[in-house]
Design a protein around this motif. Structure first.
Motif, short mmCIF file in Angstrom:
data_model
loop_
_atom_site.label_atom_id
_atom_site.label_comp_id
_atom_site.label_asym_id
_atom_site.label_seq_id
_atom_site.Cartn_x
_atom_site.Cartn_y
_atom_site.Cartn_z
N MET A 97 64.84 115.91 -42.40
CA MET A 97 65.58 117.16 -42.51
C MET A 97 66.17 117.34 -43.91
O MET A 97 66.18 118.45 -44.45
CB MET A 97 66.68 117.22 -41.46
N THR A 98 66.63 116.25 -44.52
CA THR A 98 67.15 116.34 -45.89
C THR A 98 66.06 116.77 -46.85
O THR A 98 66.28 117.61 -47.74
CB THR A 98 67.73 114.98 -46.33
N SER A 99 64.85 116.22 -46.68
CA SER A 99 63.74 116.59 -47.57
C SER A 99 63.31 118.03 -47.36
O SER A 99 62.81 118.68 -48.28
CB SER A 99 62.55 115.65 -47.34
N ILE A 100 63.52 118.55 -46.15
CA ILE A 100 63.20 119.95 -45.87
C ILE A 100 64.24 120.88 -46.48
O ILE A 100 63.95 122.02 -46.84
CB ILE A 100 63.10 120.18 -44.35
N GLY A 101 65.47 120.37 -46.62
CA GLY A 101 66.55 121.18 -47.17
C GLY A 101 67.70 121.40 -46.22
O GLY A 101 68.56 122.24 -46.46
N VAL A 102 67.73 120.61 -45.14
CA VAL A 102 68.82 120.68 -44.17
C VAL A 102 69.55 119.34 -44.21
O VAL A 102 69.04 118.33 -43.73
CB VAL A 102 68.30 120.97 -42.75
N GLU B 165 55.97 122.65 -38.21
CA GLU B 165 54.97 122.46 -39.26
C GLU B 165 55.58 121.79 -40.49
O GLU B 165 54.97 120.91 -41.10
CB GLU B 165 54.35 123.80 -39.62
N ALA B 166 56.80 122.22 -40.87
CA ALA B 166 57.47 121.61 -42.02
C ALA B 166 57.80 120.15 -41.73
O ALA B 166 57.65 119.27 -42.60
CB ALA B 166 58.74 122.39 -42.35
#
Length: 311
Positions: free
Chosen positions: A89-94, A264-265
């Protein structure tokens, strides 16, 4: 031996965790560490962009080591599932995960009611669950392990060996290993059921039974938790054979069936972590090894071929 994908229901571990959920939820609510599923705040899916903007994802968990649990010392959510979830989630931006303590049976209804966005830990993918919610690609494959006395005096190296006369087999009540053992020739009279893992481990140590069966990563964790004096994990050990193939079960995070952007992300980052070895590195402290890493060719779509969201 070719491996067969086998979709099974949740293990007894999750059932036992439910008993302490209500009390733990009260403690968490009082301490401000996480939230209770009694809260009525909405967590409707929305777009991935909206999720990134809020910076926080609500995620449901139960106390079930080593998959997910609230650390008693830090008061923070820990376990193999939350560790990987936070990294992805951190790598996704959350950056923030808001943990919601609940009962296992409430996770899927809660997802459908938008009480949380994802499960905080992966659990077994089954055809029935695929009809209710979507799943990410697998984070692990669960091969079978066997806890035996040091030196493996009976030379137990497969489920087939367990069917030999006189072998005493320990299994937790409700676990899939019961039927697998019977299907592989083990007689009911050879099987002793245990309500708790600790009791089964001590039974092997005290030579009351010859072997305790569970997922390989669970056996590794048991040796760390209860000590390895007089014990070891049988290696090599071939799991149950069904239709001529070794059984393999897969675990994945659950999310809403219409949450395609997030799924998907998530899968994209998960694939990167699997390829780089980061997925294994993050889960090793919780008892996972290279054998527990999933086959990249196995996806949520291949595990749920009849689900509308997978098409």
């Amino acid at each position: 031996m070719e491996r067969r994908v086998f979709l099974v229901t949740s293990r007894q571990t999750w059932g036992r965790a439910v008993a302490s959920a209500s009390l733990a939820a009260l403690v968490l609510a009082t301490a401000g560490c996480g939230s209770s599923d009694k809260e009525s705040a909405s967590n409707s899916a929305g777009s991935l962009a909206e999720l990134k903007k809020t910076g926080t994802i609500r995620s449901a968990f139960i106390n079930a080591k080593p998959l997910a649990y609230m650390d008693e010392k830090s008061g923070l959510l820990d376990g193999s599932g939350p560790t990987v979830l936070k990294a992805i989630m951190t790598s996704i931006g959350v950056k923030n995960v808001d943990p919601i303590l609940t009962e296992f049976d409430a996770i899927i209804p809660g997802l459908k009611a938008n009480r949380w966005r994802m499960s905080a830990f992966p659990f077994y993918v089954t055809p029935e669950r695929c009809k209710e919610v979507a799943f990410t690609n697998p984070t692990a494959q669960y091969l079978e392990g066997a806890l035996v006395q040091s030196g493996n005096p009976l030379g137990l190296a497969s489920y087939k060996d367990l069917a030999k006369p006189g072998v005493r087999v320990g299994i937790q009540s409700g676990n899939a290993e019961i039927e697998w053992a019977k299907d592989n020739g083990v007689k009911q009279s050879q099987i002793k059921l245990f309500s708790e893992e600790a009791l089964a481990v001590e039974a092997v140590r005290n030579k009351q039974i010859d072997v305790y069966l569970n997922a390989e990563f669970s056996v590794i964790q048991a040796l760390k938790t209860y000590g390895d004096k007089g014990l070891e994990m049988a290696s090599p050990f071939e799991g149950p054979i069904v239709d001529g193939k070794e059984v393999v079960a897969y675990g994945a995070w659950a999310l809403g069936s219409d949450d395609n952007e997030l799924r998907e992300a998530f899968n994209e980052k998960l694939a990167e972590m699997l390829a780089s070895g980061e997925l294994l590195k993050l889960q090793e402290p919780f008892g996972y090894n290279a054998d527990a890493m999933p086959d990249p060719a196995v996806t949520s779509a291949s595990l749920c071929p009849d689900a509308d969201w997978a098409k």
